[in-house]
Design an enzyme around this catalytic site. Structure first.
Site, PDB file in Angstrom:
ATOM      1  N   CYS A  66       0.843  -1.203   0.000  1.00 48.26           N
ATOM      2  CA  CYS A  66       0.000   0.000   0.000  1.00 48.26           C
ATOM      3  C   CYS A  66       0.878   1.253   0.000  1.00 48.26           C
ATOM      4  CB  CYS A  66      -0.920  -0.005   1.216  1.00 48.26           C
ATOM      5  SG  CYS A  66      -0.037   0.076   2.785  1.00 48.26           S
ATOM      6  N   CYS A  73       3.316   1.576   2.976  1.00 45.37           N
ATOM      7  CA  CYS A  73       4.458   0.666   2.858  1.00 45.37           C
ATOM      8  C   CYS A  73       5.472   1.196   1.851  1.00 45.37           C
ATOM      9  CB  CYS A  73       3.981  -0.723   2.453  1.00 45.37           C
ATOM     10  SG  CYS A  73       2.824  -1.467   3.601  1.00 45.37           S
TER      11      CYS A  73
END
Length: 121
Positions: free
Chosen positions: A50, A53
């Protein structure tokens, strides 16, 4: 009467929105994850891929460049491997096999400080 209607089924998902396949977790995949934990890159980002991250990965790369360190970064997206580290909240930063941060996106200077602490031991 609304009071006696059907109860809504409560579901729990991981912080990545349930896309990680937590229901596929079994003993065999956990064993493979533990083996993967022992080998590979020195620095790992744990997360589903995502935005948070990816931001942590970018900040880690910038911190490594700032410190003049040349180290490969491995982005682990497999939930069983993430669970093998004991992480339930992503993103997480792993240095030399130890989780040094989880659940937030570190700023570049925070990553620099963590890397200095870990590498000075």
């Amino acid at each position: 009467m609304a009071l006696f209607g059907k109860k809504k089924k409560e579901t729990t998902t991981c912080d990545c929105g349930g896309c990680c396949g937590a229901e596929n977790l079994n003993a065999e995949s956990m064993e493979a994850a533990k083996d993967a934990q022992q080998e590979g890159a020195r620095i790992k980002i744990l997360g589903s891929g995502c935005k948070k991250c990816n931001d942590l990965e970018a900040n880690t790369k910038a911190a490594l460049a700032q410190l003049g360190m040349d180290s490969a970064i491995d982005h682990v997206t497999d939930f069983s491997q993430i669970a093998a580290y004991g992480v339930m909240t992503t993103p997480a930063l792993v240095v030399d096999g130890k989780v040094v941060s989880y659940g937030k996106v570190l700023k570049i200077d925070e990553v620099v400080e963590l890397l200095r602490k870990v590498t000075s031991k």
